[in-house]
Write a protein that holds these residues in place. Sequence first.
Motif, PDB file in Angstrom:
ATOM      1  N   GLU A 231       0.820  -1.212   0.000  1.00 21.27           N
ATOM      2  CA  GLU A 231       0.000   0.000   0.000  1.00 21.27           C
ATOM      3  C   GLU A 231       0.856   1.265   0.000  1.00 21.27           C
ATOM      4  OE1 GLU A 231      -3.315  -0.131  -0.231  1.00 21.27           O
ATOM      5  OE2 GLU A 231      -3.100  -2.320  -0.350  1.00 21.27           O
ATOM      6  N   ASP A 232       2.158   1.108   0.127  1.00 18.01           N
ATOM      7  CA  ASP A 232       3.047   2.277   0.206  1.00 18.01           C
ATOM      8  C   ASP A 232       4.254   2.086  -0.700  1.00 18.01           C
ATOM      9  OD1 ASP A 232       3.854   4.787   1.171  1.00 18.01           O
ATOM     10  OD2 ASP A 232       5.116   3.873   2.709  1.00 18.01           O
ATOM     11  N   ILE A 233       4.005   1.589  -1.901  1.00 23.87           N
ATOM     12  CA  ILE A 233       5.102   1.271  -2.818  1.00 23.87           C
ATOM     13  C   ILE A 233       5.917   2.508  -3.168  1.00 23.87           C
ATOM     14  CG2 ILE A 233       5.634   0.517  -5.170  1.00 23.87           C
ATOM     15  CD1 ILE A 233       3.403  -1.489  -4.975  1.00 23.87           C
ATOM     16  N   GLY A 234       5.231   3.610  -3.445  1.00 27.73           N
ATOM     17  CA  GLY A 234       5.930   4.810  -3.901  1.00 27.73           C
ATOM     18  C   GLY A 234       7.023   5.261  -2.949  1.00 27.73           C
TER      19      GLY A 234
ATOM     20  N   LEU B  53       2.538  12.087 -13.477  1.00 23.26           N
ATOM     21  CA  LEU B  53       3.673  11.523 -12.753  1.00 23.26           C
ATOM     22  C   LEU B  53       4.948  11.775 -13.537  1.00 23.26           C
ATOM     23  CD1 LEU B  53       2.065   8.110 -11.720  1.00 23.26           C
ATOM     24  CD2 LEU B  53       2.554  10.046 -10.211  1.00 23.26           C
ATOM     25  N   ASP B  54       5.987  12.192 -12.844  1.00 23.35           N
ATOM     26  CA  ASP B  54       7.250  12.522 -13.515  1.00 23.35           C
ATOM     27  C   ASP B  54       8.400  11.867 -12.754  1.00 23.35           C
ATOM     28  OD1 ASP B  54       8.982  13.723 -15.339  1.00 23.35           O
ATOM     29  OD2 ASP B  54       9.261  15.482 -14.059  1.00 23.35           O
ATOM     30  N   PHE B  55       9.266  11.162 -13.495  1.00 20.30           N
ATOM     31  CA  PHE B  55      10.418  10.485 -12.895  1.00 20.30           C
ATOM     32  C   PHE B  55      11.676  10.855 -13.671  1.00 20.30           C
ATOM     33  CE2 PHE B  55       6.716   7.746 -12.217  1.00 20.30           C
ATOM     34  CZ  PHE B  55       6.750   7.588 -10.839  1.00 20.30           C
ATOM     35  N   ASP B  56      12.809  10.816 -12.993  1.00 21.92           N
ATOM     36  CA  ASP B  56      14.078  11.088 -13.665  1.00 21.92           C
ATOM     37  C   ASP B  56      14.278  10.111 -14.818  1.00 21.92           C
ATOM     38  OD1 ASP B  56      14.652  13.122 -11.941  1.00 21.92           O
ATOM     39  OD2 ASP B  56      15.949  11.919 -10.629  1.00 21.92           O
ATOM     40  N   ASN B  57      14.893  10.610 -15.868  1.00 18.95           N
ATOM     41  CA  ASN B  57      15.147   9.764 -17.040  1.00 18.95           C
ATOM     42  C   ASN B  57      16.632   9.445 -17.119  1.00 18.95           C
ATOM     43  OD1 ASN B  57      14.970   8.394 -19.438  1.00 18.95           O
ATOM     44  ND2 ASN B  57      14.842  10.228 -20.704  1.00 18.95           N
ATOM     45  N   ARG B  58      17.052   8.381 -16.406  1.00 20.86           N
ATOM     46  CA  ARG B  58      18.458   7.998 -16.382  1.00 20.86           C
ATOM     47  C   ARG B  58      18.741   6.770 -17.227  1.00 20.86           C
ATOM     48  NH1 ARG B  58      20.488   6.834 -10.714  1.00 20.86           N
ATOM     49  NH2 ARG B  58      22.348   6.388 -11.955  1.00 20.86           N
ATOM     50  N   PHE B  59      17.771   5.851 -17.301  1.00 20.09           N
ATOM     51  CA  PHE B  59      18.011   4.576 -17.969  1.00 20.09           C
ATOM     52  C   PHE B  59      16.941   4.323 -19.036  1.00 20.09           C
ATOM     53  CE2 PHE B  59      19.825   4.069 -13.707  1.00 20.09           C
ATOM     54  CZ  PHE B  59      21.069   3.535 -13.988  1.00 20.09           C
ATOM     55  N   GLU B  60      17.363   3.894 -20.202  1.00 22.68           N
ATOM     56  CA  GLU B  60      16.471   3.393 -21.241  1.00 22.68           C
ATOM     57  C   GLU B  60      16.998   2.034 -21.686  1.00 22.68           C
ATOM     58  OE1 GLU B  60      15.442   5.883 -24.525  1.00 22.68           O
ATOM     59  OE2 GLU B  60      15.446   7.711 -23.302  1.00 22.68           O
TER      60      GLU B  60
ATOM     61  N   PRO C 238      15.762   4.706  -9.249  1.00 24.22           N
ATOM     62  CA  PRO C 238      15.232   5.287 -10.491  1.00 24.22           C
ATOM     63  C   PRO C 238      14.252   4.339 -11.190  1.00 24.22           C
ATOM     64  CG  PRO C 238      17.419   4.391 -10.884  1.00 24.22           C
ATOM     65  CD  PRO C 238      17.163   4.248  -9.391  1.00 24.22           C
ATOM     66  N   LEU C 239      13.391   4.926 -12.001  1.00 24.31           N
ATOM     67  CA  LEU C 239      12.538   4.153 -12.902  1.00 24.31           C
ATOM     68  C   LEU C 239      13.367   3.718 -14.099  1.00 24.31           C
ATOM     69  CD1 LEU C 239       9.846   3.124 -14.125  1.00 24.31           C
ATOM     70  CD2 LEU C 239       9.486   5.456 -14.981  1.00 24.31           C
ATOM     71  N   LEU C 240      13.406   2.416 -14.360  1.00 27.01           N
ATOM     72  CA  LEU C 240      14.090   1.882 -15.537  1.00 27.01           C
ATOM     73  C   LEU C 240      13.082   1.847 -16.685  1.00 27.01           C
ATOM     74  CD1 LEU C 240      15.938  -1.105 -13.804  1.00 27.01           C
ATOM     75  CD2 LEU C 240      16.726   1.258 -14.091  1.00 27.01           C
ATOM     76  N   ARG C 241      13.348   2.631 -17.725  1.00 24.29           N
ATOM     77  CA  ARG C 241      12.405   2.775 -18.823  1.00 24.29           C
ATOM     78  C   ARG C 241      12.788   1.883 -19.999  1.00 24.29           C
ATOM     79  NH1 ARG C 241      12.043   8.257 -16.677  1.00 24.29           N
ATOM     80  NH2 ARG C 241       9.920   9.054 -16.972  1.00 24.29           N
ATOM     81  N   TYR C 242      11.775   1.529 -20.786  1.00 22.70           N
ATOM     82  CA  TYR C 242      12.044   0.928 -22.092  1.00 22.70           C
ATOM     83  C   TYR C 242      12.580   2.008 -23.034  1.00 22.70           C
ATOM     84  CZ  TYR C 242       9.477  -3.375 -20.965  1.00 22.70           C
ATOM     85  OH  TYR C 242       9.079  -4.565 -20.417  1.00 22.70           O
ATOM     86  N   GLY C 243      13.253   1.569 -24.105  1.00 22.06           N
ATOM     87  CA  GLY C 243      13.765   2.513 -25.091  1.00 22.06           C
ATOM     88  C   GLY C 243      12.643   3.359 -25.675  1.00 22.06           C
ATOM     89  N   ARG C 244      12.875   4.651 -25.822  1.00 17.75           N
ATOM     90  CA  ARG C 244      11.828   5.596 -26.234  1.00 17.75           C
ATOM     91  C   ARG C 244      11.232   5.265 -27.592  1.00 17.75           C
ATOM     92  NH1 ARG C 244      10.341   9.861 -22.500  1.00 17.75           N
ATOM     93  NH2 ARG C 244      11.941   9.751 -20.883  1.00 17.75           N
ATOM     94  N   GLU C 245      11.995   4.585 -28.442  1.00 17.08           N
ATOM     95  CA  GLU C 245      11.491   4.265 -29.779  1.00 17.08           C
ATOM     96  C   GLU C 245      10.513   3.103 -29.769  1.00 17.08           C
ATOM     97  OE1 GLU C 245      14.754   1.418 -28.938  1.00 17.08           O
ATOM     98  OE2 GLU C 245      14.464   3.590 -28.628  1.00 17.08           O
ATOM     99  N   GLN C 246      10.376   2.409 -28.646  1.00 13.93           N
ATOM    100  CA  GLN C 246       9.511   1.242 -28.574  1.00 13.93           C
ATOM    101  C   GLN C 246       8.074   1.649 -28.264  1.00 13.93           C
ATOM    102  OE1 GLN C 246      12.378  -0.742 -25.688  1.00 13.93           O
ATOM    103  NE2 GLN C 246      11.633  -2.530 -26.794  1.00 13.93           N
ATOM    104  N   LEU C 247       7.109   0.926 -28.852  1.00 18.75           N
ATOM    105  CA  LEU C 247       5.704   1.233 -28.622  1.00 18.75           C
ATOM    106  C   LEU C 247       5.345   1.084 -27.146  1.00 18.75           C
ATOM    107  CD1 LEU C 247       2.873   1.923 -29.592  1.00 18.75           C
ATOM    108  CD2 LEU C 247       2.550  -0.496 -30.201  1.00 18.75           C
TER     109      LEU C 247
ATOM    110  N   GLU D  33       4.809   5.999 -21.163  1.00 14.19           N
ATOM    111  CA  GLU D  33       5.053   7.427 -20.965  1.00 14.19           C
ATOM    112  C   GLU D  33       3.771   8.238 -21.109  1.00 14.19           C
ATOM    113  OE1 GLU D  33       7.880   8.587 -19.823  1.00 14.19           O
ATOM    114  OE2 GLU D  33       8.711   6.569 -19.891  1.00 14.19           O
ATOM    115  N   ALA D  34       2.913   7.856 -22.047  1.00 11.89           N
ATOM    116  CA  ALA D  34       1.650   8.562 -22.233  1.00 11.89           C
ATOM    117  C   ALA D  34       0.771   8.419 -20.991  1.00 11.89           C
ATOM    118  CB  ALA D  34       0.921   8.045 -23.473  1.00 11.89           C
ATOM    119  N   HIS D  35       0.772   7.220 -20.385  1.00 12.76           N
ATOM    120  CA  HIS D  35      -0.053   7.011 -19.197  1.00 12.76           C
ATOM    121  C   HIS D  35       0.522   7.775 -17.997  1.00 12.76           C
ATOM    122  CE1 HIS D  35      -3.161   5.031 -16.888  1.00 12.76           C
ATOM    123  NE2 HIS D  35      -2.267   4.752 -15.959  1.00 12.76           N
ATOM    124  N   LEU D  36       1.831   7.771 -17.840  1.00  9.36           N
ATOM    125  CA  LEU D  36       2.433   8.534 -16.750  1.00  9.36           C
ATOM    126  C   LEU D  36       2.094  10.021 -16.882  1.00  9.36           C
ATOM    127  CD1 LEU D  36       5.973   6.879 -16.454  1.00  9.36           C
ATOM    128  CD2 LEU D  36       3.993   6.539 -14.956  1.00  9.36           C
ATOM    129  N   ALA D  37       2.092  10.517 -18.112  1.00  3.22           N
ATOM    130  CA  ALA D  37       1.736  11.924 -18.342  1.00  3.22           C
ATOM    131  C   ALA D  37       0.277  12.179 -17.966  1.00  3.22           C
ATOM    132  CB  ALA D  37       1.994  12.301 -19.797  1.00  3.22           C
TER     133      ALA D  37
END
Length: 321
Positions: A184-187, A217-224, A194-203, A209-213
Amino acid sequence: MLMKGVTLRGLEVFEALAKSGSVAQAAEITGLSQPAVSQQLRNLEKSLGSDLVDHGRRPMVLTPAGRSFLSRTQAVLSELRLAQSELTVMDLSHLPALSLGLIDDFDNDLTPRLATILADSLTQCRFKMVTSSSHDIYRAMEAKELHIGVAASTGELRSGVTEYPLVEDPFILIAPRGLVSDAEDIGNQLNHLPLLRYGREQLISQQIEAHLARCKLDFDNRFEIGSHLALVAMVARRIGWAITTPLGYMRAERFHDEVDAFPLPFSGFSRRISLFSQSDWPDTVPLDVADTVRRLVQSQMITPAINRLPWLAGQLKVIEG
């Protein structure tokens, strides 16, 4: 010979109850009414002469006998579902050629079996199968380099292409094992990673990213990271946390003992995997292929995923045609 009263439907109902702990959810999973689910369980327990669930607890939990019987039940049902898929031979012998593109999420579990099933029915056909990203499959469909493609849907109508929905694949959160002690307190428990993101070119990345927007919600962009396996591996190494889907998570089975999975702690959403066919093809071919893919996804991916993460029941599911 099976004991009288031990039926395939009864085993399916028991498996659904074990996953969900709820008669209502088991009814949704099996397509039966709630009274029918309860009756199937009573018949099975009577035949076996043992209680499989603790009827006095909500949600229901398995008894020791139920836990033992569940492992056997899952093995039997898995083999039956697989046999059903492999024995359903399509009549595609009339096709001179078939080119098929599959999303790379299916590489481990589905693609090899689908290839052998199709090869058995394409006796006189020139057959080509490729695995790629959803964007690449879309481009190949538009260029008419593929007759059929299986990819994540964008929800857009595409000229000259017919869409057949296959799977609802909800997004989930994965974190290093043991790092989250209170779901109940994951955040607050993950805010130092950091949030580990998929590569930006991937669907899949663009959908996340569209859902986070939308959720502001905004997270640092360190990893793709460009692959499911690498993404889950980095979570397992405690480098960060990630948003993925059950189909992506299940591809990384080797890291499951080092990763925990949770429902999203904010508004949930999902992606749809669909089969796309050139619209000038007769419906019979894509419909046959879609039905086969649904059965394979259920037996090879969805059932194992729900066995591991029972809270996915009713969320990760085949979309019937």
